[in-house]
Design an enzyme around this catalytic site. Structure first.
Site, PDB file in Angstrom:
ATOM      1  N   LYS A   1       0.817  -1.218   0.000  1.00 44.97           N
ATOM      2  CA  LYS A   1       0.000   0.000   0.000  1.00 44.97           C
ATOM      3  C   LYS A   1       0.851   1.269   0.000  1.00 44.97           C
ATOM      4  O   LYS A   1       0.623   2.181  -0.792  1.00 44.97           O
ATOM      5  CB  LYS A   1      -0.939  -0.040   1.211  1.00 44.97           C
ATOM      6  CG  LYS A   1      -1.951   1.081   1.251  1.00 44.97           C
ATOM      7  CD  LYS A   1      -3.001   0.850   2.314  1.00 44.97           C
ATOM      8  CE  LYS A   1      -2.432   0.891   3.717  1.00 44.97           C
ATOM      9  NZ  LYS A   1      -1.954  -0.390   4.221  1.00 44.97           N
TER      10      LYS A   1
ATOM     11  N   THR B   1       4.021   1.518  -0.850  1.00 41.42           N
ATOM     12  CA  THR B   1       4.768   1.522  -2.107  1.00 41.42           C
ATOM     13  C   THR B   1       3.918   2.084  -3.235  1.00 41.42           C
ATOM     14  O   THR B   1       4.387   2.888  -4.053  1.00 41.42           O
ATOM     15  CB  THR B   1       5.229   0.088  -2.439  1.00 41.42           C
ATOM     16  OG1 THR B   1       6.005  -0.415  -1.349  1.00 41.42           O
ATOM     17  CG2 THR B   1       6.063   0.050  -3.705  1.00 41.42           C
TER      18      THR B   1
ATOM     19  N   ARG C   1       2.167   8.184   6.888  1.00 35.25           N
ATOM     20  CA  ARG C   1       2.451   8.171   8.321  1.00 35.25           C
ATOM     21  C   ARG C   1       3.916   7.880   8.596  1.00 35.25           C
ATOM     22  O   ARG C   1       4.624   7.342   7.747  1.00 35.25           O
ATOM     23  CB  ARG C   1       1.584   7.106   9.000  1.00 35.25           C
ATOM     24  CG  ARG C   1       0.094   7.400   8.959  1.00 35.25           C
ATOM     25  CD  ARG C   1      -0.717   6.155   9.282  1.00 35.25           C
ATOM     26  NE  ARG C   1      -0.490   5.124   8.278  1.00 35.25           N
ATOM     27  CZ  ARG C   1      -0.652   3.817   8.493  1.00 35.25           C
ATOM     28  NH1 ARG C   1      -1.017   3.389   9.689  1.00 35.25           N
ATOM     29  NH2 ARG C   1      -0.443   2.943   7.534  1.00 35.25           N
TER      30      ARG C   1
ATOM     31  N   LYS D   1       7.001  -6.539  10.910  1.00 39.86           N
ATOM     32  CA  LYS D   1       6.542  -5.885   9.685  1.00 39.86           C
ATOM     33  C   LYS D   1       7.673  -5.228   8.907  1.00 39.86           C
ATOM     34  O   LYS D   1       7.649  -5.117   7.691  1.00 39.86           O
ATOM     35  CB  LYS D   1       5.478  -4.828  10.033  1.00 39.86           C
ATOM     36  CG  LYS D   1       4.866  -4.127   8.832  1.00 39.86           C
ATOM     37  CD  LYS D   1       3.737  -3.205   9.283  1.00 39.86           C
ATOM     38  CE  LYS D   1       3.113  -2.487   8.090  1.00 39.86           C
ATOM     39  NZ  LYS D   1       4.000  -1.473   7.512  1.00 39.86           N
TER      40      LYS D   1
ATOM     41  N   ALA E   1      -3.973   1.466  12.323  1.00 32.79           N
ATOM     42  CA  ALA E   1      -5.400   1.417  11.994  1.00 32.79           C
ATOM     43  C   ALA E   1      -6.130   0.265  12.659  1.00 32.79           C
ATOM     44  O   ALA E   1      -7.354   0.245  12.673  1.00 32.79           O
ATOM     45  CB  ALA E   1      -5.587   1.332  10.480  1.00 32.79           C
TER      46      ALA E   1
ATOM     47  N   PHE F   1      -3.625  -0.639   6.957  1.00 30.63           N
ATOM     48  CA  PHE F   1      -4.184  -1.978   6.816  1.00 30.63           C
ATOM     49  C   PHE F   1      -5.266  -2.006   5.729  1.00 30.63           C
ATOM     50  O   PHE F   1      -5.235  -1.209   4.791  1.00 30.63           O
ATOM     51  CB  PHE F   1      -4.682  -2.519   8.158  1.00 30.63           C
ATOM     52  CG  PHE F   1      -3.572  -2.726   9.154  1.00 30.63           C
ATOM     53  CD1 PHE F   1      -2.482  -3.523   8.840  1.00 30.63           C
ATOM     54  CD2 PHE F   1      -3.592  -2.111  10.395  1.00 30.63           C
ATOM     55  CE1 PHE F   1      -1.448  -3.717   9.754  1.00 30.63           C
ATOM     56  CE2 PHE F   1      -2.568  -2.303  11.311  1.00 30.63           C
ATOM     57  CZ  PHE F   1      -1.494  -3.116  10.985  1.00 30.63           C
TER      58      PHE F   1
ATOM     59  N   PHE G   1       4.014  -8.556  -9.009  1.00 33.35           N
ATOM     60  CA  PHE G   1       5.133  -9.373  -8.545  1.00 33.35           C
ATOM     61  C   PHE G   1       5.651 -10.182  -9.729  1.00 33.35           C
ATOM     62  O   PHE G   1       4.896 -10.551 -10.637  1.00 33.35           O
ATOM     63  CB  PHE G   1       4.693 -10.323  -7.425  1.00 33.35           C
ATOM     64  CG  PHE G   1       4.645  -9.699  -6.052  1.00 33.35           C
ATOM     65  CD1 PHE G   1       5.540 -10.081  -5.065  1.00 33.35           C
ATOM     66  CD2 PHE G   1       3.704  -8.735  -5.743  1.00 33.35           C
ATOM     67  CE1 PHE G   1       5.497  -9.515  -3.797  1.00 33.35           C
ATOM     68  CE2 PHE G   1       3.653  -8.162  -4.482  1.00 33.35           C
ATOM     69  CZ  PHE G   1       4.560  -8.551  -3.501  1.00 33.35           C
TER      70      PHE G   1
ATOM     71  N   TRP H   1       7.135  -0.821  -8.283  1.00 29.25           N
ATOM     72  CA  TRP H   1       8.196  -1.353  -7.434  1.00 29.25           C
ATOM     73  C   TRP H   1       9.480  -1.526  -8.244  1.00 29.25           C
ATOM     74  O   TRP H   1      10.565  -1.196  -7.772  1.00 29.25           O
ATOM     75  CB  TRP H   1       7.774  -2.699  -6.829  1.00 29.25           C
ATOM     76  CG  TRP H   1       8.745  -3.215  -5.812  1.00 29.25           C
ATOM     77  CD1 TRP H   1       8.736  -2.977  -4.468  1.00 29.25           C
ATOM     78  CD2 TRP H   1       9.886  -4.044  -6.057  1.00 29.25           C
ATOM     79  NE1 TRP H   1       9.795  -3.606  -3.862  1.00 29.25           N
ATOM     80  CE2 TRP H   1      10.528  -4.274  -4.815  1.00 29.25           C
ATOM     81  CE3 TRP H   1      10.438  -4.613  -7.200  1.00 29.25           C
ATOM     82  CZ2 TRP H   1      11.678  -5.040  -4.688  1.00 29.25           C
ATOM     83  CZ3 TRP H   1      11.592  -5.385  -7.083  1.00 29.25           C
ATOM     84  CH2 TRP H   1      12.193  -5.598  -5.836  1.00 29.25           C
TER      85      TRP H   1
END
Length: 555
Positions: free
Chosen positions: A70, A72, A93, A104, A272, A300, A380, A408
């Site tokens: 998210k 990224t 954030r 994480k 969140a 999230f 991916f 990415w």
């Protein structure tokens, strides 16, 4: 190259150059080194009469160990918007040290779509979290000191609501007894620690408009109750002004840049799943005055972050989002369809289609707020053409477009298609944002509304003590506040093992907490903890300095 190697190789501009592109003079920046700075309050005040840009939310499906990306995508989308000639900024954030050293990892994006300096952002950054921790614990110390010196406010030591915080995962601090050791150490009582991102002070900082509003909100914090059950506020023990002093610089948003030298504001950092999960209102409002498009994220999945973004942040700050992006990955949807993490590299169109119901539920929910939606497929290398086509076909079947994004690997160039479509959607003016429930609905009815309409719960239950506490909050004048539901991020239900799109489940509210300064009521469900623990193999075990003094293992 790893994310950290890509970040170190970045060709960064001096932060004053980033500021100049936004019309911020060096005198209105408070530098923290050459590549990050805080923006002065006087400059922010000068923006008041400018026109607002368009606000775009990036949210996601429920997180899985397969990864969604998210942040990224949020960063990549801003780079893509700037590549097509738009004036765009990102608002995200600040990461918490707890997840960085837990499981994480960092939260500054990844690959060719990052905000930098990545290491600084993921560690101490400009000290905002330290200031929030200190302000929160100053209030805790003043509460115990007030009781020690005579308890003028007649605080009932059995009903003190204010715990302490630390920005680290430490399960041993969840529940404890303080002030042991005799008379000179105070009055022993049960207490505990939450993680800093769950602090009401964090929420207050993220929702306050300016320093005056910050001080007012800090004063409204309910620290506990008297023996007659009337509330005692932080202002009653004269703590809020000193807390504001500690938060003076933390209130100023932090300016950094993306790998492609586009401006980014990184400010505030509540989770969140246990808080409202959005960056600061101050940063978002500033960006809206400085750019034509502002891309922000909420933590999230959309069942948590997006719902709270709409029902708390937008409601309280008067924000009107123009569009929303829901991030999904082929891998995560296959996991929702029953594929084990170790098997995600193998093509499985059937599992993807089964798991896509998770995406469909989120699309339906976000549309329910009157905000137009588009899906970003975060690519991916293991994704196959058949899987991508199946995901796009599923999205089309529910009336939404799914755009393949390669940010990415390629940065802004890999997400230009999505950038064009998001800009057109935001410019179309079709958004008709409305919160999920009205202010005058009862607190328990608000919890039921979120649980049934967003989580698709069949029933919502609570112990009598919780119902009575909600009634007391309403009697105290807090019935008009929104609710902030603390729930597992891994499922629409309160059971993290229920993937996909479960419905008909029970949501049990086991505790409620009043955040009067922040302006919401927290409802705690399931086994969710406001102080996480470290995993069996925490990331901290592999984070170290190499022989050149560079950080290894952070990301």
């Amino acid at each position: 190259m790893s994310d950290i190697e890509i970040a170190r190789a970045a060709s960064k501009l001096a932060i004053t150059q980033i500021g100049e592109r936004l019309g911020i003079s060096p005198g209105d920046l408070q530098p923290y080194g050459h590549d990050k700075a805080k923006i002065s309050a006087s400059f922010l005040h000068s923006l008041a009469d400018r026109r607002d840009g368009k606000l775009i939310l990036v949210t996601a499906i429920n997180p899985t160990p397969a990864g969604e990306g998210k942040t990224t995508t949020t960063v990549g989308l801003v780079d893509g918007l700037n590549r097509i000639g738009a004036k765009a900024m990102v608002c995200v954030r600040e990461p918490s040290l707890g997840p960085c050293f837990g499981v994480k990892g960092g939260a500054a994006g990844g690959g060719r779509a990052q905000v930098v300096p990545m290491e600084d952002i993921n560690l101490h950054f400009t000290g905002d979290f330290h200031a929030i921790t200190s302000a929160h614990n100053l209030l805790a110390a003043m509460i115990d000191n007030h009781i020690y010196w005579g308890n003028e406010q007649d605080l009932d030591t059995r009903r003190i609501a204010w715990r302490r915080v630390v920005d680290m995962n430490d399960r041993a601090l969840r529940e404890m007894v303080g002030a042991l050791g005799g008379v000179r150490n105070g009055f022993p009582r049960e207490t505990g620690f939450d993680i800093t991102v769950a602090s009401e002070v964090m929420a207050v900082l993220c929702l306050a408009r300016d320093l005056a509003d910050l001080e007012e909100r800090l004063g409204q914090i309910v620290i506990g109750y008297r023996r007659d059950k009337t509330p005692v506020h932080a202002r009653d023990i004269h703590a809020h002004q000193a807390m504001t002093v500690l938060l003076k610089e933390a209130m100023q948003p932090n300016l950094v840049q993306t790998l492609e030298n586009n401006p980014a504001l990184v400010h505030g950092g509540p989770f969140a799943n246990i808080a409202h999960g959005c960056n600061s209102v101050v940063a978002t409002r500033a960006a809206l005055k400085l750019a034509d498009y502002v891309v922000t994220e909420a933590g999230f999945g959309a069942d948590l972050g997006a719902e709270k973004f709409f029902d708390i942040k937008c409601r309280k700050a008067g924000l009107r989002p123009a569009a929303a992006v829901i991030v999904a990955t082929v891998r995560a949807l296959k996991m929702n369809g029953g594929v084990a993490k170790t098997e995600l590299g193998r093509e499985d169109v059937g599992a993807l289609v089964r798991g896509a119901v998770n995406l469909g539920r989120h699309v339906e929910n976000v549309r329910g707020f009157g905000v137009p939606v588009i899906v970003a497929i975060n690519h991916f290398l293991s994704d196959t053409p058949a899987e991508i086509a199946a995901l796009q076909d599923y999205a089309a079947s529910i009336g939404v477009e799914a755009v393949l994004c390669r940010h990415w690997a390629e940065g802004g160039a890999g997400i230009e298609d999505l950038a064009r479509k998001v800009a057109a959607m935001a410019d179309s003016g079709i958004a008709d944002f409305q919160p999920l429930y009205p202010d005058d609905m009862s607190l328990f009815a608000k919890i039921e509304t979120v649980a049934k309409r967003i989580y698709r719960a069949g029933s919502v239950t609570a112990d009598r003590a919780v119902i009575d506490q909600l009634a007391q909050f309403e009697a105290m004048g807090y019935g008009n506040l929104p609710v902030c539901i603390a729930k597992t991020q891994y499922s629409f239900s309160t059971d993290p093992s229920l993937l996909g799109a479960p419905d008909g489940h029970d949501v049990h509210v086991r505790d409620v907490r009043l955040s009067a300064g922040a302006g919401f009521v927290v409802a705690i469900t399931g086994d969710i903890m406001t102080m996480p623990g470290l995993p069996r193999k925490p990331a901290a075990e592999t984070i170290r300095l190499d022989d050149n003094g560079l950080v290894e293992g952070l990301f």
